[in-house]
Enzyme design. Structure first.
Site, PDB file in Angstrom:
ATOM      1  N   PRO A   2      40.421  30.194  36.455  1.00  0.00           N
ATOM      2  CG  PRO A   2      40.208  28.053  35.593  1.00  0.00           C
ATOM      3  CD  PRO A   2      39.520  29.386  35.631  1.00  0.00           C
ATOM      4  CD  GLU A   3      44.380  33.938  39.695  1.00  0.00           C
ATOM      5  OE1 GLU A   3      45.500  34.479  39.800  1.00  0.00           O
ATOM      6  OE2 GLU A   3      43.456  34.147  40.502  1.00  0.00           O
ATOM      7  NE  ARG A 254      36.947  39.467  35.862  1.00  0.00           N
ATOM      8  CZ  ARG A 254      36.136  39.830  34.878  1.00  0.00           C
ATOM      9  NH1 ARG A 254      35.164  40.706  35.116  1.00  0.00           N
ATOM     10  NH2 ARG A 254      36.278  39.323  33.665  1.00  0.00           N
TER      11      ARG A 254
END
Length: 266
Positions: A2-3, A254
């Site tokens: 979640p950002e 990532r």
């Protein structure tokens, strides 16, 4: 993971549910705080700081939580059964009317509110924080931190929460595309870095009130992003196949997405 916008929205829900309410039920299902007794305390507020969540109590304590990859909060009426499998519940905060249940939370810490900086003090300016407040948005400081290592790739610098807080892999991919910047471009070679920072803040703020993250302007399944999670599919702008690779500091790699035509690597 979640950002910033997702965490902000989660905190807003918790704040609406808990702020000003006395806790009638409080369970911290983690070994270090299993015996903590918060019943009778009143929740002052729940605020986001980047991807961190701070639930402040009138006793001078703060519950610090972080969602990381798959943590989440659910709110139900107090008469309802708590959501999720019991073994996934890490926190239960109940009032006379509602239950806030934290599932799969990898970070659950109880500390003095005066000591909050020990867990969030390392963060850069919060993209969704109010301007001028401690830890809030400060464009000058964000640009200073991003530019401190001009040889570092913009892709790595944007994910470093010490530079500016709230960006994850989704917004990294999308802002680099919108600015025509390859994610491996050194920060010192990024043209219009100020515009990039302002634009990513606009994206987060535009999405903070809706459950989906949209950067294309089309809020329909499969059409919300330009390049994120679209490897091998045609670029929406030029038709070139979107590429993907994993890179970053050892142990913190990532996935990164980009269009080779719209974001050439110099």
């Amino acid at each position: 993971m979640p950002e910033g916008d997702t965490v902000f929205r989660s905190c807003a829900l918790l704040h609406r549910t808990l702020a000003g309410q006395e806790l009638t039920r409080a369970e911290l299902r983690v070994p270090q705080h299993a015996t903590a007794d918060l019943i009778g305390m009143t929740v002052r507020e729940v605020v986001a700081r980047g991807k961190h969540q701070l639930t402040r109590l009138d006793s001078g304590l703060t519950l610090h939580t972080h969602l990381r990859m798959d943590g989440t909060w659910r709110v139900v009426r107090v008469s309802e059964r708590p959501p999720g499998p019991a073994h996934q519940i890490r926190v239960v905060l109940g009032t006379a009317a509602s239950l806030a249940v934290g599932l799969r939370l990898p970070v659950v810490e109880l500390l003095s509110t005066a000591d909050e900086e020990s867990v969030v003090g390392h963060l850069g300016p919060d993209l969704l924080g109010p301007e001028g407040s401690p830890g809030g948005w400060d464009e000058t400081e964000a640009l200073k931190r991003l530019g401190a290592d001009p040889r570092r790739t913009i892709g790595e610098a944007l994910l470093d929460q010490r530079n500016l807080a709230g960006i994850g892999t989704f917004y990294r991919a999308e802002i680099c595309f919108l600015q025509g910047v390859h994610p491996r471009t050194p920060v010192g070679e990024v043209r219009e870095l100020t515009r990039l920072v302002r634009r990513v803040r606009q994206l987060l703020r535009a999405n903070v009130d809706r459950p989906t993250q949209v950067t294309t302007g089309v809020d329909r399944r499969g059409q919300r992003a330009w390049v994120f999670e679209r490897p091998g599919k045609p670029c929406r702008r030029c038709g070139t196949l979107v590429q993907v690779e994993e890179f970053g500091p050892l142990g913190k790699e990532r996935l990164s997405y980009w269009c080779p035509h719209c974001q050439p690597r110099n």
